[in-house]
Design a protein around this motif. Structure first.
Motif, short mmCIF file in Angstrom:
data_model
loop_
_atom_site.label_atom_id
_atom_site.label_comp_id
_atom_site.label_asym_id
_atom_site.label_seq_id
_atom_site.Cartn_x
_atom_site.Cartn_y
_atom_site.Cartn_z
N LEU A 154 -10.51 -4.38 12.74
CA LEU A 154 -11.43 -4.04 13.84
C LEU A 154 -12.40 -2.93 13.46
O LEU A 154 -13.48 -2.81 14.06
N ILE A 155 -12.03 -2.11 12.49
CA ILE A 155 -12.93 -1.04 12.04
C ILE A 155 -13.43 -1.30 10.61
O ILE A 155 -13.89 -0.39 9.92
N ASP A 156 -13.33 -2.56 10.17
CA ASP A 156 -13.83 -2.99 8.86
C ASP A 156 -13.18 -2.27 7.68
O ASP A 156 -13.84 -1.95 6.69
N VAL A 157 -11.89 -2.02 7.79
CA VAL A 157 -11.13 -1.45 6.68
C VAL A 157 -10.20 -2.55 6.17
O VAL A 157 -9.43 -3.12 6.94
N GLN A 158 -10.30 -2.82 4.88
CA GLN A 158 -9.52 -3.90 4.27
C GLN A 158 -8.19 -3.38 3.72
O GLN A 158 -8.14 -2.32 3.10
N VAL A 159 -7.13 -4.14 3.96
CA VAL A 159 -5.82 -3.84 3.35
C VAL A 159 -5.77 -4.60 2.02
O VAL A 159 -5.74 -5.82 2.00
N LEU A 160 -5.80 -3.85 0.92
CA LEU A 160 -5.81 -4.46 -0.41
C LEU A 160 -4.42 -4.88 -0.87
O LEU A 160 -4.28 -5.86 -1.60
N ASP A 161 -3.40 -4.13 -0.47
CA ASP A 161 -2.04 -4.44 -0.90
C ASP A 161 -1.06 -3.67 -0.03
O ASP A 161 -1.45 -2.73 0.67
N HIS A 162 0.18 -4.09 -0.08
CA HIS A 162 1.29 -3.37 0.53
C HIS A 162 2.42 -3.47 -0.49
O HIS A 162 2.82 -4.57 -0.86
N LEU A 163 2.86 -2.33 -0.97
CA LEU A 163 3.93 -2.31 -1.97
C LEU A 163 5.21 -1.77 -1.38
O LEU A 163 5.18 -0.80 -0.61
N VAL A 164 6.32 -2.40 -1.74
CA VAL A 164 7.65 -1.93 -1.35
C VAL A 164 8.32 -1.42 -2.62
O VAL A 164 8.45 -2.15 -3.59
N ILE A 165 8.70 -0.15 -2.58
CA ILE A 165 9.30 0.50 -3.75
C ILE A 165 10.81 0.58 -3.55
O ILE A 165 11.29 1.04 -2.52
N GLY A 166 11.53 0.12 -4.55
CA GLY A 166 12.99 0.20 -4.56
C GLY A 166 13.44 0.43 -5.98
O GLY A 166 12.68 0.95 -6.80
N ASP A 167 14.65 0.05 -6.29
CA ASP A 167 15.11 0.11 -7.67
C ASP A 167 14.35 -0.96 -8.45
O ASP A 167 14.01 -2.01 -7.92
N GLY A 168 14.08 -0.71 -9.69
CA GLY A 168 13.38 -1.70 -10.49
C GLY A 168 11.89 -1.68 -10.21
O GLY A 168 11.31 -0.65 -9.91
N ALA A 169 11.30 -2.85 -10.26
CA ALA A 169 9.84 -2.95 -10.29
C ALA A 169 9.14 -2.65 -8.97
O ALA A 169 8.09 -2.10 -8.95
N GLY A 170 9.66 -3.01 -7.85
CA GLY A 170 8.90 -2.91 -6.61
C GLY A 170 8.11 -4.18 -6.40
O GLY A 170 7.83 -4.92 -7.34
N VAL A 171 7.75 -4.45 -5.16
CA VAL A 171 7.12 -5.71 -4.81
C VAL A 171 5.72 -5.48 -4.24
O VAL A 171 5.53 -4.64 -3.36
N SER A 172 4.75 -6.25 -4.75
CA SER A 172 3.37 -6.22 -4.27
C SER A 172 3.13 -7.44 -3.39
O SER A 172 3.31 -8.57 -3.82
#
Length: 168
Positions: A143-161
């Motif tokens: 609604l305010i023209d801001v783009q979500v480029l990614d959401h990362l979840v950090i845990g043990d190991g690599a993490g998820v994009s």
């Protein structure tokens, strides 16, 4: 020009952070974070890949005994404006309020964001709640023209994009 507050995590010395590192190594990690912040802040470099972003976030979010939801605010050239830990939760969740994320985007004049949070359990697999809040934030920020480029979840190991998995 508005002076930016330091980007160092307010919870860096939190007693609830897992003490997996000896004191001298924890200080080294803190120094690395300060160097990375200075590099991205001053040089205006981009977090232009999920791998680079994952490394940056892992240093900040890994090892916490509680969930933290953070946002990296980016300018129109995808250069880091600011990293902020907006919400702190418990061992299995954090309440995320889209209104506050929108307010911070306007404050920092961000044109895009990278969302991130940790899973204290160590399992980086996104939950249904993670997918839902990402969708809500995409809608609110759209609604305010801001783009979500990614959401990362950090845990043990690599993490998820989310971007790598096609979830955005």
């Amino acid at each position: 020009m508005q002076k930016r507050p330091p980007m160092a995590s307010p919870w860096l010395n939190d007693p609830l952070r897992r003490s997996a590192l000896p004191e001298h190594e924890a200080q080294l990690v803190a120094e690395v974070i300060r160097c990375l912040e200075a590099r991205y802040q001053v040089a205006g470099e981009c977090l232009n890949s999920p791998e680079l972003t994952r490394e940056y976030l892992k240093l900040r979010l890994y090892g916490l005994a509680y969930e933290v939801f953070a946002v990296i605010y980016l300018n129109s050239r995808n250069q880091v404006i600011q990293y902020r830990e907006l919400f702190r939760g418990t061992i299995n969740g954090a309440s995320v309020h889209p209104r506050e994320v929108v307010r911070e985007c306007l404050h920092w004049n961000a044109s895009s964001v990278i969302l991130a949070h940790n899973h204290p359990s160590g399992v980086a697999e996104p939950s249904q709640a993670d997918l839902c809040i990402t969708k809500r934030l995409q809608e609110a920020l759209g609604l305010i023209d801001v783009q979500v480029l990614d959401h990362l979840v950090i845990g043990d190991g690599a993490g998820v994009s989310f971007a790598e998995r096609g979830l955005l």
